[in-house]
Design a protein around this motif. Structure first.
Motif, mmCIF file in Angstrom:
data_model
loop_
_atom_site.group_PDB
_atom_site.id
_atom_site.type_symbol
_atom_site.label_atom_id
_atom_site.label_comp_id
_atom_site.label_asym_id
_atom_site.label_seq_id
_atom_site.Cartn_x
_atom_site.Cartn_y
_atom_site.Cartn_z
ATOM 1 N N GLN A 221 -24.240 19.239 19.511
ATOM 2 C CA GLN A 221 -23.917 17.956 20.137
ATOM 3 C C GLN A 221 -22.524 17.966 20.771
ATOM 4 O O GLN A 221 -22.194 17.062 21.537
ATOM 5 C CB GLN A 221 -24.003 16.827 19.101
ATOM 6 C CG GLN A 221 -22.777 16.662 18.214
ATOM 7 C CD GLN A 221 -22.619 17.748 17.160
ATOM 8 O OE1 GLN A 221 -23.502 18.590 16.971
ATOM 9 N NE2 GLN A 221 -21.503 17.716 16.441
ATOM 10 N N GLY A 222 -21.735 18.962 20.451
ATOM 11 C CA GLY A 222 -20.392 19.068 21.011
ATOM 12 C C GLY A 222 -19.333 18.470 20.102
ATOM 13 O O GLY A 222 -19.600 17.531 19.349
ATOM 14 N N CYS B 145 -19.771 26.058 13.560
ATOM 15 C CA CYS B 145 -21.093 25.674 14.044
ATOM 16 C C CYS B 145 -22.102 26.131 12.999
ATOM 17 O O CYS B 145 -22.323 27.334 12.835
ATOM 18 C CB CYS B 145 -21.369 26.299 15.391
ATOM 19 S SG CYS B 145 -23.060 26.053 15.990
ATOM 20 N N TRP C 105 -20.003 29.989 22.534
ATOM 21 C CA TRP C 105 -19.227 28.765 22.661
ATOM 22 C C TRP C 105 -18.981 28.510 24.145
ATOM 23 O O TRP C 105 -18.581 29.432 24.881
ATOM 24 C CB TRP C 105 -17.893 28.861 21.935
ATOM 25 C CG TRP C 105 -17.994 28.808 20.448
ATOM 26 C CD1 TRP C 105 -18.017 29.872 19.584
ATOM 27 C CD2 TRP C 105 -18.073 27.634 19.632
ATOM 28 N NE1 TRP C 105 -18.121 29.426 18.284
ATOM 29 C CE2 TRP C 105 -18.145 28.052 18.288
ATOM 30 C CE3 TRP C 105 -18.095 26.268 19.900
ATOM 31 C CZ2 TRP C 105 -18.241 27.156 17.215
ATOM 32 C CZ3 TRP C 105 -18.188 25.375 18.854
ATOM 33 C CH2 TRP C 105 -18.254 25.817 17.518
ATOM 34 N N TYR D 138 -19.067 23.213 22.920
ATOM 35 C CA TYR D 138 -20.454 23.275 22.500
ATOM 36 C C TYR D 138 -20.775 24.646 21.930
ATOM 37 O O TYR D 138 -20.391 25.677 22.487
ATOM 38 C CB TYR D 138 -21.388 23.026 23.683
ATOM 39 C CG TYR D 138 -21.291 21.649 24.273
ATOM 40 C CD1 TYR D 138 -20.423 21.379 25.322
ATOM 41 C CD2 TYR D 138 -22.079 20.607 23.791
ATOM 42 C CE1 TYR D 138 -20.339 20.107 25.880
ATOM 43 C CE2 TYR D 138 -21.999 19.332 24.338
ATOM 44 C CZ TYR D 138 -21.124 19.099 25.378
ATOM 45 O OH TYR D 138 -21.042 17.841 25.921
ATOM 46 N N CYS D 139 -21.517 24.636 20.859
ATOM 47 C CA CYS D 139 -22.069 25.841 20.273
ATOM 48 C C CYS D 139 -23.493 26.020 20.802
ATOM 49 O O CYS D 139 -24.207 25.025 21.028
ATOM 50 C CB CYS D 139 -22.087 25.667 18.757
ATOM 51 S SG CYS D 139 -22.928 26.942 17.837
ATOM 52 N N TRP E 222 -28.606 23.969 21.575
ATOM 53 C CA TRP E 222 -27.231 23.505 21.755
ATOM 54 C C TRP E 222 -26.876 22.482 20.688
ATOM 55 O O TRP E 222 -27.720 21.681 20.261
ATOM 56 C CB TRP E 222 -27.069 22.854 23.130
ATOM 57 C CG TRP E 222 -27.192 23.833 24.246
ATOM 58 C CD1 TRP E 222 -28.348 24.270 24.835
ATOM 59 C CD2 TRP E 222 -26.123 24.528 24.895
ATOM 60 N NE1 TRP E 222 -28.054 25.198 25.810
ATOM 61 C CE2 TRP E 222 -26.690 25.367 25.871
ATOM 62 C CE3 TRP E 222 -24.736 24.520 24.737
ATOM 63 C CZ2 TRP E 222 -25.924 26.190 26.692
ATOM 64 C CZ3 TRP E 222 -23.969 25.324 25.555
ATOM 65 C CH2 TRP E 222 -24.554 26.146 26.514
ATOM 66 N N ARG F 165 -20.397 23.358 32.774
ATOM 67 C CA ARG F 165 -20.144 23.903 31.440
ATOM 68 C C ARG F 165 -19.615 25.334 31.601
ATOM 69 O O ARG F 165 -20.203 26.149 32.312
ATOM 70 C CB ARG F 165 -21.424 23.865 30.616
ATOM 71 C CG ARG F 165 -21.223 24.045 29.133
ATOM 72 C CD ARG F 165 -22.417 23.578 28.359
ATOM 73 N NE ARG F 165 -22.566 22.111 28.429
ATOM 74 C CZ ARG F 165 -23.421 21.422 27.674
ATOM 75 N NH1 ARG F 165 -24.204 22.059 26.800
ATOM 76 N NH2 ARG F 165 -23.499 20.116 27.792
ATOM 77 N N ARG G 243 -17.511 25.207 26.906
ATOM 78 C CA ARG G 243 -16.744 23.966 26.940
ATOM 79 C C ARG G 243 -16.953 23.263 28.270
ATOM 80 O O ARG G 243 -17.304 23.899 29.276
ATOM 81 C CB ARG G 243 -15.261 24.218 26.682
ATOM 82 C CG ARG G 243 -14.564 25.043 27.734
ATOM 83 C CD ARG G 243 -13.144 25.391 27.265
ATOM 84 N NE ARG G 243 -12.403 26.153 28.268
ATOM 85 C CZ ARG G 243 -11.205 26.690 28.061
ATOM 86 N NH1 ARG G 243 -10.597 26.554 26.875
ATOM 87 N NH2 ARG G 243 -10.601 27.360 29.023
ATOM 88 N N GLU H 143 -21.743 21.246 15.301
ATOM 89 C CA GLU H 143 -20.347 21.683 15.402
ATOM 90 C C GLU H 143 -19.439 20.764 14.594
ATOM 91 O O GLU H 143 -19.744 19.577 14.400
ATOM 92 C CB GLU H 143 -19.859 21.662 16.855
ATOM 93 C CG GLU H 143 -20.631 22.536 17.813
ATOM 94 C CD GLU H 143 -21.594 21.733 18.649
ATOM 95 O OE1 GLU H 143 -21.914 22.149 19.766
ATOM 96 O OE2 GLU H 143 -22.034 20.664 18.171
#
Length: 120
Positions: free
Chosen positions: A112-113, A22, A36, A94-95, A110, A45, A38, A6
């Motif tokens: 890494q954010g 992403c 997506w 996060y993707c 996933w 999450r 968050r 991301e």
């Protein structure tokens, strides 16, 4: 699985816009549902948006009308355009890639954010 990275997070003021990207690599991106999510400290999450392999799109109620998810299969990239940002949107975003859906368990790869912080 695919490798996801991301980018695009940052610190903005309420009412501003950001676009998250992403980038995916490793497998056939176009076959995957993308999402997506968050997360804020101490909370689960949270689903934000998802786009299926054939571009069916769903949004969380909290972001519908402000956020737009899209994908570019030629670039192996999914985007999240975030407009009219609110302090409540502050989170790590996060993707994810997988079958697709509204639950984290429906995704098996996933990123890494990326931190998004919205000041009031």
């Amino acid at each position: 699985q695919v490798h996801l990275v991301e980018s695009g997070g940052g610190l903005v003021q309420a009412g501003d816009s950001l676009r998250l990207s992403c980038a995916a690599s490793g497998r056939t991106f176009s076959n995957y549902g993308m999402g997506w999510f968050r997360q804020t400290p101490g909370k689960e999450r949270e689903f934000v948006a998802t786009i299926s392999w054939n571009s069916r799109i769903y949004y969380a109620d909290s972001v519908r009308g402000r956020f737009t998810i899209s994908r570019d299969n030629a670039k192996n990239t999914v985007y999240l355009q975030m407009n009219s940002l609110e302090p409540e949107d502050t989170a790590v975003y996060y993707c994810a890639a997988g079958l697709g859906g509204f639950l984290p368990t429906q995704f098996d790869s996933w990123g890494q954010g990326t931190q998004v912080t919205v000041s009031s």
